[in-house]
Design a protein around this motif. Sequence first.
Motif, PDB file in Angstrom:
ATOM      1  N   LEU A  21     -77.868  12.302  -8.602  1.00 30.09           N
ATOM      2  CA  LEU A  21     -79.192  11.299  -9.052  1.00 30.09           C
ATOM      3  C   LEU A  21     -80.384  10.942  -6.945  1.00 30.09           C
ATOM      4  O   LEU A  21     -81.101  11.192  -7.048  1.00 30.09           O
ATOM      5  CB  LEU A  21     -79.002  10.367 -10.099  1.00 30.09           C
ATOM      6  N   MET A  22     -79.238  10.335  -6.505  1.00 32.64           N
ATOM      7  CA  MET A  22     -79.395   9.878  -4.852  1.00 32.64           C
ATOM      8  C   MET A  22     -79.830  10.991  -4.244  1.00 32.64           C
ATOM      9  O   MET A  22     -80.941  11.073  -3.338  1.00 32.64           O
ATOM     10  CB  MET A  22     -79.447   8.889  -4.216  1.00 32.64           C
ATOM     11  N   HIS A  23     -79.374  12.347  -4.234  1.00 34.95           N
ATOM     12  CA  HIS A  23     -79.727  13.163  -3.293  1.00 34.95           C
ATOM     13  C   HIS A  23     -81.069  13.180  -3.615  1.00 34.95           C
ATOM     14  O   HIS A  23     -81.860  14.949  -3.146  1.00 34.95           O
ATOM     15  CB  HIS A  23     -78.479  14.144  -3.344  1.00 34.95           C
ATOM     16  N   LEU A  24     -81.217  13.642  -5.130  1.00 33.52           N
ATOM     17  CA  LEU A  24     -82.548  14.158  -5.880  1.00 33.52           C
ATOM     18  C   LEU A  24     -83.494  13.553  -5.421  1.00 33.52           C
ATOM     19  O   LEU A  24     -84.830  13.407  -6.314  1.00 33.52           O
ATOM     20  CB  LEU A  24     -82.619  14.608  -7.504  1.00 33.52           C
ATOM     21  N   GLY A  25     -83.509  12.161  -5.148  1.00 28.22           N
ATOM     22  CA  GLY A  25     -84.284  10.774  -5.030  1.00 28.22           C
ATOM     23  C   GLY A  25     -84.571  10.101  -6.536  1.00 28.22           C
ATOM     24  O   GLY A  25     -85.576   9.672  -6.680  1.00 28.22           O
ATOM     25  N   LEU A  26     -83.833  10.491  -7.250  1.00 28.78           N
ATOM     26  CA  LEU A  26     -84.192   9.851  -8.693  1.00 28.78           C
ATOM     27  C   LEU A  26     -84.007   8.577  -8.645  1.00 28.78           C
ATOM     28  O   LEU A  26     -84.793   7.141  -9.352  1.00 28.78           O
ATOM     29  CB  LEU A  26     -83.467  10.142  -9.791  1.00 28.78           C
ATOM     30  N   ILE A  27     -83.232   7.965  -7.762  1.00 31.88           N
ATOM     31  CA  ILE A  27     -82.107   6.767  -7.627  1.00 31.88           C
ATOM     32  C   ILE A  27     -82.270   6.082  -6.202  1.00 31.88           C
ATOM     33  O   ILE A  27     -82.212   7.171  -5.668  1.00 31.88           O
ATOM     34  CB  ILE A  27     -81.644   5.870  -8.404  1.00 31.88           C
ATOM     35  N   SER A  28     -82.578   4.769  -5.652  1.00 32.38           N
ATOM     36  CA  SER A  28     -82.270   4.867  -4.160  1.00 32.38           C
ATOM     37  C   SER A  28     -81.436   4.515  -3.956  1.00 32.38           C
ATOM     38  O   SER A  28     -80.197   4.133  -2.796  1.00 32.38           O
ATOM     39  CB  SER A  28     -83.576   3.752  -4.135  1.00 32.38           C
ATOM     40  N   GLU A  29     -80.945   3.612  -5.023  1.00 32.68           N
ATOM     41  CA  GLU A  29     -79.507   2.853  -4.779  1.00 32.68           C
ATOM     42  C   GLU A  29     -78.250   3.035  -5.900  1.00 32.68           C
ATOM     43  O   GLU A  29     -78.955   3.566  -7.249  1.00 32.68           O
ATOM     44  CB  GLU A  29     -79.080   1.614  -4.525  1.00 32.68           C
ATOM     45  N   PRO A  30     -77.085   3.314  -6.180  1.00 34.06           N
ATOM     46  CA  PRO A  30     -75.807   3.232  -6.679  1.00 34.06           C
ATOM     47  C   PRO A  30     -76.332   2.342  -8.149  1.00 34.06           C
ATOM     48  O   PRO A  30     -77.097   1.375  -7.984  1.00 34.06           O
ATOM     49  CB  PRO A  30     -74.895   3.090  -6.169  1.00 34.06           C
ATOM     50  N   ILE A  31     -76.272   2.917  -9.324  1.00 38.67           N
ATOM     51  CA  ILE A  31     -76.663   2.055 -10.580  1.00 38.67           C
ATOM     52  C   ILE A  31     -74.805   2.055 -11.651  1.00 38.67           C
ATOM     53  O   ILE A  31     -74.071   3.100 -11.290  1.00 38.67           O
ATOM     54  CB  ILE A  31     -76.949   3.010 -11.300  1.00 38.67           C
ATOM     55  N   PRO A  32     -74.212   1.348 -11.715  1.00 35.05           N
ATOM     56  CA  PRO A  32     -73.194   1.365 -12.334  1.00 35.05           C
ATOM     57  C   PRO A  32     -72.820   1.325 -13.937  1.00 35.05           C
ATOM     58  O   PRO A  32     -73.414   0.572 -14.345  1.00 35.05           O
ATOM     59  CB  PRO A  32     -72.432  -0.167 -11.991  1.00 35.05           C
ATOM     60  N   TRP A  33     -73.009   2.558 -14.042  1.00 40.90           N
ATOM     61  CA  TRP A  33     -73.773   3.594 -14.843  1.00 40.90           C
ATOM     62  C   TRP A  33     -72.851   2.235 -16.151  1.00 40.90           C
ATOM     63  O   TRP A  33     -73.676   1.978 -17.779  1.00 40.90           O
ATOM     64  CB  TRP A  33     -73.621   4.625 -15.728  1.00 40.90           C
ATOM     65  N   GLY A  34     -71.757   2.166 -16.547  1.00 45.38           N
ATOM     66  CA  GLY A  34     -70.653   1.794 -17.475  1.00 45.38           C
ATOM     67  C   GLY A  34     -71.122   0.721 -17.706  1.00 45.38           C
ATOM     68  O   GLY A  34     -70.760  -0.311 -18.926  1.00 45.38           O
ATOM     69  N   GLN A  35     -72.156   0.277 -17.137  1.00 46.89           N
ATOM     70  CA  GLN A  35     -72.086  -1.447 -16.968  1.00 46.89           C
ATOM     71  C   GLN A  35     -73.888  -2.125 -17.395  1.00 46.89           C
ATOM     72  O   GLN A  35     -74.000  -2.906 -17.996  1.00 46.89           O
ATOM     73  CB  GLN A  35     -72.090  -2.322 -15.957  1.00 46.89           C
TER      74      GLN A  35
END
Lengths: 311, 289
Positions: A144-158
């Motif tokens: 998602l970061m490579h695709l530019g959809l998010i700018s920083e990591p997201i802890p999805w499970g939380q």
Amino acid sequence: MRGKVRDLSFFLSPMIIMVFLFYLIPLVMTVYISMTRMRNWNVDRYLTEFVGLYNYDRLFYMFQHDPTFKAVVLTTLVFVGITLMINVFGGLALALATFFINEKSASSYRLLWLLPRMSPIAVYSLVWYYFFHGSEIGTLNSVLMHLGLISEPIPWGQVIPWGAWSIIIFVNGLVGVSFGMIVFTSALNQIPRELVVAARVDGASSWQISRRILIPMIKWHLLYVLTWQFLSLLTTYPHLFLLVQWDLVNRDYGTTLALYVFNTAFGRGEQDQGLAAAAAVILSIIGIIGGFVTLKVLKFERMMRRPRGDF
Amino acid sequence: MRDVEARPKRYEWLILLALLLASLPLLVGFSLLMLSSFSTEMVTNLDPGSFHFTLENWINLFQGKIATTGGIRVNIWRITLNTLIVALGVAGVVTLTSTMAGYSLSRIDFKGRKTMMVLLLVLHAFPGVALIVGVYLLYRLTFPESTGFVGLYSFLYVILARAALEIPMSIWLMKGFFDTVPWEFEWSGIIDGASRITVWRKIMLPLIKPGILSVALFAFLAGWQDIIYVRTFLIYQTLATFIEANIEAEYSHMPLIAAAGTFYLLPTIIFFLTAQKLLLQGYSGGIKG
């Protein structure tokens, strides 16, 4: 007659011993523990003190007032409901897709989709731990970061509830899909070939063949997979356990009732076996009733024909 | 003959492409784990720059060095042996029990047969893993007082308890395999005066060897892959509990854990590549009447 009894006792003894020791006795013991205040496995102190339905009252109270327990119940409903649909329709899609391609490719894909079920649970959990990891080493975050959809990591499970729910549904969905795939593949292979070829000669497409011939003829198997997987998902927790243990997913929204039983009885900190046993009994009642209803609906009695030629 | 002559080739590539896309997470997830075990850094971030080839993770794993600093040591071979003992034990118990019970349910008519089969189906539909509280209490109440037998007893108990989970389905599978054998084989043995046990051992078992292998393979994998029962009942460490503990440890080096995971995955991959017919046969056999 005496010979038959001797034969039967030889052949059936191991099974009867195993069922007695690891199903019937534990069932009775679980019911009994649910009526004690057993905690921290203090057998000497609590095993002889009977408290009736105290733990069931506590469960009911928690259901009304405890946000953690409410989250667990809600997670169970969402998890079982959605994963069940993925298992049934995913299995059907895989079986139909592999039915219409060459056998070599079909076998390869079927084997690939057995991988989640065949893998050691710790390794399987490890794979998705890295895939959904909340830091930059997580594969999903990286994509998602490579695709530019998010700018920083997201802890999805939380991200609760749907981040945690999506992960546990995805991870368990992959495990369960293989069951449906195999059952449906076996069923499709038993359909007379002439029906398919005749329809094909008449110009029917694969989609039409699926909708009008194949799916109607495997209705029983669809019902079988639906009911069996429901019962299985209700009580399964091994594939959830490590995701929660490793904090990949939120504890409350990553825990189903079955995992709650295990963690309450054996988890960190104070352990409450009485409460865990009460929840397990409720699960068991649902499971056993579900089992008998399933057998009736699926008409399994027809499959239990008497051995012919026995004398 | 399987819908070959009349099927247009036009859409097969489309189905294959759809299957590939659906399978991508599986392929990517497992591939990245294996690749990471040969790298100095995790490559799960899909960054080619993260991959630096090394065998150090595997060397350290086999030598028992699980930390990049300090003196923490484990005996990975003993841990692997523990895992193997459980898996072989489960396979042995399940195979023996299911071949015996499966034969009688298939070939012997007796009062209570239908009830027994219904019971097995209910137990199959309802995994015993929900009863683990009761299973553990039985363990506690029967625990030996002599410290010398504690280790042995924990092995015995975890094997039997885990095997019990596989027995309902395995018996159904085995009954299905016995059902496929023509009755003439049975009759020829009995007419010659052989006992049921002799017929079972000398005539029937050789005829359903693939079925036995299939059930044994499934039971082995069930024992090999387990984490809940070995964690709860076994006092020794297995590969599963080793990985569980080390993901949480502060000192853990992730590529080395990836190597441990890949190592643990090897039997699955080996069976995957060599026993395809057995696997597919075993899975589909379970619903035959």
